[in-house]
Design an enzyme around this catalytic site. Structure first.
Site, PDB file in Angstrom:
ATOM      1  N   HIS A 162     -15.697   7.649  35.503  1.00  0.00           N
ATOM      2  CA  HIS A 162     -15.176   6.573  36.376  1.00  0.00           C
ATOM      3  C   HIS A 162     -15.898   6.514  37.731  1.00  0.00           C
ATOM      4  CE1 HIS A 162     -12.046   5.506  33.614  1.00  0.00           C
ATOM      5  NE2 HIS A 162     -11.460   6.685  33.682  1.00  0.00           N
TER       6      HIS A 162
ATOM      7  N   ASP B   6     -14.140   8.183  25.326  1.00  0.00           N
ATOM      8  CA  ASP B   6     -12.906   8.351  26.102  1.00  0.00           C
ATOM      9  C   ASP B   6     -12.092   7.060  25.969  1.00  0.00           C
ATOM     10  OD1 ASP B   6     -11.916  10.185  28.709  1.00  0.00           O
ATOM     11  OD2 ASP B   6     -11.309   8.079  28.814  1.00  0.00           O
TER      12      ASP B   6
ATOM     13  N   HIS C 291     -10.472   5.484  28.068  1.00  0.00           N
ATOM     14  CA  HIS C 291     -10.644   4.598  29.227  1.00  0.00           C
ATOM     15  C   HIS C 291     -12.099   4.147  29.298  1.00  0.00           C
ATOM     16  CE1 HIS C 291      -7.248   7.314  30.231  1.00  0.00           C
ATOM     17  NE2 HIS C 291      -6.697   6.182  30.627  1.00  0.00           N
TER      18      HIS C 291
ATOM     19  N   ASP D  38      -8.735  11.490  24.936  1.00  0.00           N
ATOM     20  CA  ASP D  38      -7.441  10.862  25.219  1.00  0.00           C
ATOM     21  C   ASP D  38      -7.156   9.650  24.315  1.00  0.00           C
ATOM     22  OD1 ASP D  38      -9.543   9.646  26.521  1.00  0.00           O
ATOM     23  OD2 ASP D  38      -8.654   9.767  28.539  1.00  0.00           O
TER      24      ASP D  38
HETATM   25 ZN   LIG Z   1      -9.810   8.806  29.849  1.00  0.00          ZN
END
Ligand SMILES: [Zn+2]
Length: 308
Positions: free
Chosen positions: A125, A162, A164, A245
């Site tokens: 991120h 991931d 996200h 995740d």
């Molecule tokens: Zn994540």
């Protein structure tokens, strides 16, 4: 096939506030599972500190200075609502980057075929100028540029499963066709980026997944979007932003993958690394917040890497 594992005790000392999902116990759970007999042949190495100059491969000096000066003498300091630093966070972040760069060196020198890095904080991120989403520096991005600058890699692929979207990695390589960024992620979900029409210089491949996606649709997205992009790009190195995740037990998302899916996806990427990249594959831990889902997924992922 030699598989190496980089980790370091300081990764347990990057502290987040009580109740925060990105916590030291994540790495303890991974360490425990990697003690099992199946992992006796893993070549274990202590994560070295990165040459700090390599941080500039992905971030301007002012971002680096901002993180350095945010580190508190004691306690925990917030950078944003999700992201914080503690006294040992600088060393942890620097060793996470150092491990990724060293892993790139190892696969290019032939010391290892593939490497897994169990580190925190995560990185995907972190944008050029913004630490966010538990991330300070974009470890995968720095390692990709390190491969290009030090080892002459022309094309590096970063595959990010991931749950996200890796907005930071997309931001850093948005107009750089020498790096392919492919991501599967839940949408809608934090951070909100990652639509299919975000394609950068044609080097960004987003495969958003609807909430409640399971194995079949995940594998279909991987087969339809990620693998053809890799086949066309023919990378010299594959880096995995390996968050776990998207596991069905994870509390932060609603994608229902199992360990078998991570085993399968790892196998697909090892196959592509064998075809164009002389087997070179470096995998770095990103998210994964259910300790049981995380440790069983890492176990499946690393066992698959060891089988080659
Ligand atoms: Zn994540």
């Amino acid at each position: 096939m030699a598989t190496m594992l980089y980790t370091h005790p300081v990764f347990l000392e990057h502290m987040t506030p009580p109740g925060h999902p990105e916590r030291p116990d994540r790495l303890r759970a991974i360490e425990r599972v990697l003690e099992e007999d199946a992992f006796t042949d893993l070549v274990r190495v202590e994560a070295p500190e990165a040459d700090e100059q390599t941080l500039t491969f992905a971030h301007p000096e002012r971002h680096i200075d901002k993180i350095r000066t945010a580190i508190p003498e004691t306690g925990i300091r917030s950078i944003d609502a999700d992201t914080s630093v503690s006294p040992k966070s600088w060393e942890a972040a620097i060793r996470a980057v150092g491990a990724a760069n060293a892993a790139v060196d190892d696969v290019f020198s032939g010391k290892a075929d593939n490497v897994f890095i169990a580190a925190r904080p995560p990185g995907h991120h972190a944008e050029k100028t913004t630490a966010m989403g538990f991330c300070l520096f974009n470890t995968a991005a720095i390692a990709a540029r390190h491969a290009q600058r030090k080892h002459g890699a022309e094309r590096v692929a970063i595959v990010d499963w991931d749950v996200h979207h890796g907005n930071g990695t997309q931001d850093i390589f948005w107009d750089d066709p020498s790096v392919l960024y492919c991501s599967t992620h839940q949408m809608p979900l934090y951070p909100g980026t990652g639509a299919r029409d975000e394609t950068g210089a044609g080097n960004i491949v987003n495969a958003p997944l609807s909430p409640r996606t399971g194995s079949d649709l995940f594998r279909e997205a991987f087969r339809a979007r990620v693998l053809p992009a890799l086949d066309k790009f023919k990378p010299d190195l594959i880096i995995i932003s390996a968050g776990f995740d998207a596991h069905h037990r994870d509390p932060l998302a609603e994608i229902y993958l199992t360990e078998e899916d991570f085993d399968w996806a790892t196998g697909q990427l090892l196959d592509r690394a064998g075809k164009s990249a002389g087997n070179r594959l470096v995998s770095l831990l990103e998210g994964g917040y259910d300790l049981e889902g995380l440790s069983s997924s890492v176990s499946a992922h690393v066992r698959r890497m060891m089988r080659g």
